[in-house]
Design a protein around this motif. Sequence first.
Motif, PDB file in Angstrom:
ATOM      1  N   GLY A  64       5.810 -13.728  12.368  1.00  0.00           N
ATOM      2  CA  GLY A  64       5.054 -13.404  11.168  1.00  0.00           C
ATOM      3  C   GLY A  64       5.013 -14.571  10.203  1.00  0.00           C
ATOM      4  O   GLY A  64       5.580 -15.644  10.451  1.00  0.00           O
ATOM      5  N   ALA A  65       4.351 -14.349   9.084  1.00  0.00           N
ATOM      6  CA  ALA A  65       4.233 -15.383   8.060  1.00  0.00           C
ATOM      7  C   ALA A  65       5.581 -15.588   7.372  1.00  0.00           C
ATOM      8  O   ALA A  65       6.313 -14.624   7.113  1.00  0.00           O
ATOM      9  N   THR A  66       5.897 -16.832   7.060  1.00  0.00           N
ATOM     10  CA  THR A  66       7.157 -17.138   6.382  1.00  0.00           C
ATOM     11  C   THR A  66       7.246 -16.440   5.028  1.00  0.00           C
ATOM     12  O   THR A  66       8.322 -15.990   4.612  1.00  0.00           O
ATOM     13  N   GLU A  67       6.118 -16.324   4.344  1.00  0.00           N
ATOM     14  CA  GLU A  67       6.115 -15.693   3.016  1.00  0.00           C
ATOM     15  C   GLU A  67       6.457 -14.212   3.075  1.00  0.00           C
ATOM     16  O   GLU A  67       6.886 -13.627   2.082  1.00  0.00           O
ATOM     17  N   GLY A  68       6.279 -13.595   4.233  1.00  0.00           N
ATOM     18  CA  GLY A  68       6.579 -12.187   4.371  1.00  0.00           C
ATOM     19  C   GLY A  68       5.433 -11.415   4.984  1.00  0.00           C
ATOM     20  O   GLY A  68       4.278 -11.854   4.985  1.00  0.00           O
ATOM     21  N   TYR A  69       5.759 -10.259   5.509  1.00  0.00           N
ATOM     22  CA  TYR A  69       4.812  -9.341   6.148  1.00  0.00           C
ATOM     23  C   TYR A  69       3.954  -8.716   5.058  1.00  0.00           C
ATOM     24  O   TYR A  69       4.470  -8.094   4.122  1.00  0.00           O
ATOM     25  N   GLN A  70       2.638  -8.902   5.128  1.00  0.00           N
ATOM     26  CA  GLN A  70       1.775  -8.531   4.001  1.00  0.00           C
ATOM     27  C   GLN A  70       1.870  -7.059   3.601  1.00  0.00           C
ATOM     28  O   GLN A  70       1.914  -6.759   2.402  1.00  0.00           O
ATOM     29  N   PRO A  71       1.918  -6.115   4.545  1.00  0.00           N
ATOM     30  CA  PRO A  71       2.064  -4.714   4.110  1.00  0.00           C
ATOM     31  C   PRO A  71       3.340  -4.480   3.293  1.00  0.00           C
ATOM     32  O   PRO A  71       3.332  -3.663   2.364  1.00  0.00           O
ATOM     33  N   LEU A  72       4.421  -5.178   3.628  1.00  0.00           N
ATOM     34  CA  LEU A  72       5.643  -5.026   2.837  1.00  0.00           C
ATOM     35  C   LEU A  72       5.492  -5.669   1.466  1.00  0.00           C
ATOM     36  O   LEU A  72       5.931  -5.101   0.456  1.00  0.00           O
ATOM     37  N   ARG A  73       4.870  -6.818   1.404  1.00  0.00           N
ATOM     38  CA  ARG A  73       4.655  -7.453   0.095  1.00  0.00           C
ATOM     39  C   ARG A  73       3.837  -6.535  -0.811  1.00  0.00           C
ATOM     40  O   ARG A  73       4.115  -6.411  -2.008  1.00  0.00           O
ATOM     41  N   ASP A  74       2.843  -5.868  -0.229  1.00  0.00           N
ATOM     42  CA  ASP A  74       2.043  -4.913  -1.003  1.00  0.00           C
ATOM     43  C   ASP A  74       2.916  -3.769  -1.516  1.00  0.00           C
ATOM     44  O   ASP A  74       2.824  -3.370  -2.690  1.00  0.00           O
ATOM     45  N   GLN A  75       3.767  -3.235  -0.651  1.00  0.00           N
ATOM     46  CA  GLN A  75       4.625  -2.111  -1.040  1.00  0.00           C
ATOM     47  C   GLN A  75       5.664  -2.529  -2.078  1.00  0.00           C
ATOM     48  O   GLN A  75       5.979  -1.768  -3.005  1.00  0.00           O
ATOM     49  N   LEU A  76       6.196  -3.726  -1.946  1.00  0.00           N
ATOM     50  CA  LEU A  76       7.191  -4.199  -2.919  1.00  0.00           C
ATOM     51  C   LEU A  76       6.556  -4.410  -4.285  1.00  0.00           C
ATOM     52  O   LEU A  76       7.174  -4.125  -5.315  1.00  0.00           O
ATOM     53  N   ALA A  77       5.334  -4.914  -4.311  1.00  0.00           N
ATOM     54  CA  ALA A  77       4.639  -5.073  -5.590  1.00  0.00           C
ATOM     55  C   ALA A  77       4.454  -3.711  -6.258  1.00  0.00           C
ATOM     56  O   ALA A  77       4.649  -3.560  -7.476  1.00  0.00           O
ATOM     57  N   ALA A  78       4.095  -2.693  -5.463  1.00  0.00           N
ATOM     58  CA  ALA A  78       3.935  -1.341  -6.001  1.00  0.00           C
ATOM     59  C   ALA A  78       5.283  -0.779  -6.460  1.00  0.00           C
ATOM     60  O   ALA A  78       5.361  -0.094  -7.491  1.00  0.00           O
ATOM     61  N   PHE A  79       6.334  -1.056  -5.708  1.00  0.00           N
ATOM     62  CA  PHE A  79       7.683  -0.594  -6.061  1.00  0.00           C
ATOM     63  C   PHE A  79       8.104  -1.177  -7.405  1.00  0.00           C
ATOM     64  O   PHE A  79       8.633  -0.473  -8.277  1.00  0.00           O
ATOM     65  N   MET A  80       7.853  -2.469  -7.610  1.00  0.00           N
ATOM     66  CA  MET A  80       8.207  -3.090  -8.888  1.00  0.00           C
ATOM     67  C   MET A  80       7.320  -2.583 -10.016  1.00  0.00           C
ATOM     68  O   MET A  80       7.792  -2.413 -11.151  1.00  0.00           O
ATOM     69  N   ALA A  81       6.060  -2.304  -9.712  1.00  0.00           N
ATOM     70  CA  ALA A  81       5.161  -1.755 -10.731  1.00  0.00           C
ATOM     71  C   ALA A  81       5.674  -0.409 -11.220  1.00  0.00           C
ATOM     72  O   ALA A  81       5.577  -0.080 -12.414  1.00  0.00           O
ATOM     73  N   SER A  82       6.256   0.380 -10.293  1.00  0.00           N
ATOM     74  CA  SER A  82       6.790   1.689 -10.676  1.00  0.00           C
ATOM     75  C   SER A  82       7.976   1.564 -11.622  1.00  0.00           C
ATOM     76  O   SER A  82       8.353   2.535 -12.284  1.00  0.00           O
ATOM     77  N   LYS A  83       8.551   0.373 -11.683  1.00  0.00           N
ATOM     78  CA  LYS A  83       9.696   0.128 -12.574  1.00  0.00           C
ATOM     79  C   LYS A  83       9.318  -0.744 -13.765  1.00  0.00           C
ATOM     80  O   LYS A  83      10.175  -1.333 -14.408  1.00  0.00           O
ATOM     81  N   GLY A  84       8.030  -0.859 -14.027  1.00  0.00           N
ATOM     82  CA  GLY A  84       7.591  -1.529 -15.243  1.00  0.00           C
ATOM     83  C   GLY A  84       7.027  -2.922 -15.080  1.00  0.00           C
ATOM     84  O   GLY A  84       6.415  -3.445 -16.007  1.00  0.00           O
ATOM     85  N   ALA A  85       7.232  -3.551 -13.920  1.00  0.00           N
ATOM     86  CA  ALA A  85       6.684  -4.897 -13.694  1.00  0.00           C
ATOM     87  C   ALA A  85       5.288  -4.749 -13.097  1.00  0.00           C
ATOM     88  O   ALA A  85       5.061  -4.984 -11.908  1.00  0.00           O
ATOM     89  N   LYS A  86       4.352  -4.357 -13.938  1.00  0.00           N
ATOM     90  CA  LYS A  86       3.041  -3.923 -13.465  1.00  0.00           C
ATOM     91  C   LYS A  86       2.098  -5.072 -13.112  1.00  0.00           C
ATOM     92  O   LYS A  86       1.077  -4.854 -12.462  1.00  0.00           O
ATOM     93  N   ASP A  87       2.421  -6.273 -13.542  1.00  0.00           N
ATOM     94  CA  ASP A  87       1.490  -7.385 -13.306  1.00  0.00           C
ATOM     95  C   ASP A  87       1.970  -8.324 -12.207  1.00  0.00           C
ATOM     96  O   ASP A  87       1.566  -9.480 -12.153  1.00  0.00           O
ATOM     97  N   VAL A  88       2.851  -7.822 -11.323  1.00  0.00           N
ATOM     98  CA  VAL A  88       3.309  -8.628 -10.188  1.00  0.00           C
ATOM     99  C   VAL A  88       2.450  -8.295  -8.978  1.00  0.00           C
ATOM    100  O   VAL A  88       2.456  -7.161  -8.495  1.00  0.00           O
ATOM    101  N   ALA A  89       1.696  -9.268  -8.501  1.00  0.00           N
ATOM    102  CA  ALA A  89       0.867  -9.077  -7.316  1.00  0.00           C
ATOM    103  C   ALA A  89       1.665  -9.401  -6.064  1.00  0.00           C
ATOM    104  O   ALA A  89       2.699 -10.075  -6.117  1.00  0.00           O
ATOM    105  N   ALA A  90       1.177  -8.906  -4.922  1.00  0.00           N
ATOM    106  CA  ALA A  90       1.869  -9.133  -3.657  1.00  0.00           C
ATOM    107  C   ALA A  90       2.078 -10.619  -3.385  1.00  0.00           C
ATOM    108  O   ALA A  90       3.121 -11.035  -2.862  1.00  0.00           O
ATOM    109  N   ASN A  91       1.118 -11.436  -3.764  1.00  0.00           N
ATOM    110  CA  ASN A  91       1.227 -12.868  -3.501  1.00  0.00           C
ATOM    111  C   ASN A  91       2.120 -13.593  -4.505  1.00  0.00           C
ATOM    112  O   ASN A  91       2.318 -14.803  -4.394  1.00  0.00           O
ATOM    113  N   ASP A  92       2.643 -12.855  -5.488  1.00  0.00           N
ATOM    114  CA  ASP A  92       3.583 -13.441  -6.448  1.00  0.00           C
ATOM    115  C   ASP A  92       5.015 -13.385  -5.948  1.00  0.00           C
ATOM    116  O   ASP A  92       5.943 -13.772  -6.664  1.00  0.00           O
TER     117      ASP A  92
END
Length: 396
Positions: A64-92
């Motif tokens: 896979g990509a060194t930066e991470g598996y894209q579906p997981l990056r998407d889910q982690l961005a959503a997970f952080m958004a649920s805790k208030g970090a709403k402007d973190v995109a998957a590519n961040d």
Amino acid sequence: MPFADRLNNVETSAIRELFKLLGKPGIISFAGGFPDSAMFDVDGIREAVNAALTEEAGGALQYGATEGYQPLRDQLAAFMASKGAKDVAANDLIVTTGSQQGLDLLGKTLISPGDKVIVEGPTFLATIQCFRLYGAELISAPVDGDGVKTDVLEQLIAEHKPKFVYLIPTFGNPSGAMLSLARRQQVLEMAVKHNTLIVEDDPYGDLYFGDAPPPSLLALSSTVPGSRERLVHCGSLSKVLSPGLRVGWMVGPAELLAKATMCKQFSDAHTSTFAQATAAQYLKAGRMPDTLAKVRAVYAERAAAMGDALRRELGDAIEFVQPQGGLFVWARLTGAGGKVHDGAELARRAIDKGVAFVPGAPFYASRPDHATLRLSFATVGVPKIEEGVARLGQAI
């Protein structure tokens, strides 16, 4: 054998040495720094594995990509958004092999021999070892019940002009302290004022027992202009889902993430895509809130039991702040009534009585407080906590 000079900067973990003593039958251990395996959502993880192999077997089992598996990056961005970090995109963010790899990548990308790095006193032992491996000169900023003392921290930043400051603001290992909202704001403001990089390590922030803690530095950074560009956030699923998955992540400035990705490529090519796909499916299934609710309730009960037992069995011979989350009680021996006031000495006596904990001195990068100790309540049920603390009372 001629080993690299950098190994001269580190020594074997005191905790690892202690674990050699834990084979004694009947030992009650408060020494570990890990979650209770009985808390793992095995059924949910099994379903996530099956979903990964059913829906995306090619992606889960391939490189896979060194930066991470894209579906997981998407889910982690959503997970952080649920805790208030709403402007973190998957590519961040990039996915790391546990948050521990994030710390190693920071060492590789930022630390040159002789660079100064400010850490809390006490702080995560592996951080001390990791940063010293890369030649850092570590400077300790004192901690109280509300986290790092920001007035002293600012003085240290002004004096030493560190490469970065490393903090565990929420229920840190080992201090268990929760940085107050006011101090979090001050940390972000001084990052901008002094143009200093702040590293926020946050593996425990979801393990709170009552009210939720203040927002992470990452979530708060949107309220302090210019602070996001001076902030790195390391997260982990180890304490809330499973350490065995080895899934963590790092949010930071784009230039830093690019360098970290390059170094990660040299190290492991990428974090296990199978583990990442499993974690992605687990988060997608929406089971995390219920899992966290169950874990919080169990750990809260154990933390309360340990606090009550310590007050009952050791009385004024010990002082501590009752933890509001995390896995640890951080305590200090007072020596009252002529009782033992050295953590290492009490640890030796405690082993003889059949109970183990970790002395506090190794958690300091400088000026260790030898009267301190770390007790973990995470993996021990309430009856064993009460029995183990009673043994501590006999040992002291």
